[in-house]
Design an enzyme around this catalytic site. Structure first.
Site, PDB file in Angstrom:
ATOM      1  N   ASP A  44       0.831  -1.209   0.000  1.00  0.00           N
ATOM      2  CA  ASP A  44       0.000   0.000   0.000  1.00  0.00           C
ATOM      3  C   ASP A  44       0.867   1.260   0.000  1.00  0.00           C
ATOM      4  OD1 ASP A  44      -1.772   2.190   0.966  1.00  0.00           O
ATOM      5  OD2 ASP A  44      -3.218   0.559   1.210  1.00  0.00           O
ATOM      6  N   ARG A  60       0.290   4.124   0.955  1.00  0.00           N
ATOM      7  CA  ARG A  60       0.088   5.014   2.104  1.00  0.00           C
ATOM      8  C   ARG A  60       0.935   4.624   3.313  1.00  0.00           C
ATOM      9  NH1 ARG A  60      -6.207   4.014   2.463  1.00  0.00           N
ATOM     10  NH2 ARG A  60      -5.345   1.919   2.116  1.00  0.00           N
ATOM     11  N   HIS A  66      -1.433  -2.915   8.400  1.00  0.00           N
ATOM     12  CA  HIS A  66      -2.031  -1.581   8.562  1.00  0.00           C
ATOM     13  C   HIS A  66      -3.547  -1.679   8.494  1.00  0.00           C
ATOM     14  CE1 HIS A  66      -3.260  -0.697   4.307  1.00  0.00           C
ATOM     15  NE2 HIS A  66      -2.319  -1.584   4.040  1.00  0.00           N
ATOM     16  N   CYS A 120      -6.514  -2.122   5.334  1.00  0.00           N
ATOM     17  CA  CYS A 120      -5.798  -2.879   4.304  1.00  0.00           C
ATOM     18  C   CYS A 120      -6.795  -3.484   3.320  1.00  0.00           C
ATOM     19  CB  CYS A 120      -4.967  -3.982   4.952  1.00  0.00           C
ATOM     20  SG  CYS A 120      -4.047  -4.999   3.781  1.00  0.00           S
TER      21      CYS A 120
END
Length: 301
Positions: free
Chosen positions: A123, A125, A177, A180
């Site tokens: 990801d 982020r 995280h 997700c």
């Protein structure tokens, strides 16, 4: 780390203050669509308040830097190309580093000495260097969809072996995280194509904790729970690997730690899965699913 390696404090100064670039676009004319105004933050080593400004290139588009190693038949990327901003940012980034630490890249070219090996999600982020506030060369990385570690993934295990046996890292961080997409997809009965084969690993983890996960009524909270349990499973898979067992057997000081990143707050938290030796591993493997979720409920109270 050796005495010649860059210090964390000075690297942080470069990473946080010298390299933050703000870009604003102006669209007065089509030619100016990729006309950016860049600002470098004030120099990290001074207490001055002024901001150093890098003037824009107002000339007609021209070719950007091109590698001399191979010259392929494609036309050079010019300032009208969608990647032009990224290449210009790279020039500013390199210049900012060299102005503040002239020997930074020279030192980095002589080798890496990271103490941390990060296994995280792909990801965009969750950028590990920024999350940990570490500079280039301070964190070794492997990322895949939903930070899954399985005993048959030669890609991940090869990176793990290099990190442990060659780089001699001191910490292996497995980081999941919240929010997700891979974990959320694994909770669904929907088919997503090829990735279903990868998500099957997370579904297998869920089946081990079905009664406890399914008892959570809120879908978002159910997803957060599976994020945590999926991370735990990856921690234990790393710890059970012959790579880690051999390292501990020869007295190498290295631990495996499970963490989770909250994309809504930017906070990184330890999950309580911390394995430093074979004894720790046996303790973690002996914990029943009911005990894990009971502890989770108590934490939320």
């Amino acid at each position: 780390m050796s005495s010649t390696a860059p210090t964390t404090d000075s690297n942080l100064a470069v990473q946080v203050e010298a390299l933050e670039i703000k870009a604003t676009t102006t669209t007065a004319t089509p030619r100016n669509h990729y006309h950016y105004q860049h600002h470098l933050l004030r120099k990290y080593s001074s207490g001055e308040d002024e901001v150093e400004e890098v003037e824009d290139d107002n000339e007609e588009p021209r070719s950007l830097r091109r590698s001399p190693v191979t010259h392929g038949p494609s036309p050079a990327v010019d300032h009208s190309h969608g990647l032009a901003r990224l290449l210009k940012n790279n020039l500013l980034w390199s210049k900012a580093i060299r102005e503040r630490q002239p020997d930074f890249f020279d030192r980095g070219s002589k080798g890496q000495q990271p103490e941390v090996f990060w296994i995280g999600c792909s990801d965009s982020r969750v950028p590990e260097n920024e999350v940990l506030q570490l500079a280039p060369g301070e964190v070794f990385t492997h990322r895949n969809i939903a930070n899954v570690v399985i005993s048959t993934d030669l890609n991940c295990l090869s990176v793990l072996q290099y990190a442990v046996d060659v780089l001699k890292v001191k910490h292996v961080i497995v980081c999941g995280h919240y929010g997700c997409g891979g974990v959320a997809a694994a909770l669904s009965d929907q088919s997503f194509g090829l990735i279903d084969h990868w998500l099957a690993n997370i579904k297998d983890v869920k089946r081990q904790h079905d009664s406890n996960i399914d008892s959570i009524q809120d879908q978002e909270e159910r997803c957060r729970a599976l994020v945590e349990i999926n991370c735990r499973n990856s921690v234990l898979t790393v710890a059970k690997s012959p790579i880690m067992k051999a390292a501990w057997a020869r007295g190498q000081v290295i631990d495996v730690v499970g963490m989770v990143y909250d994309i809504q707050t930017g906070f990184l938290s330890e999950l309580g899965y911390h394995v430093s030796n074979e004894k720790d591993l046996k303790t973690h493997l002996s914990v029943h699913s009911d005990a894990l979720f009971a502890a989770r409920k108590n934490t939320q109270l």
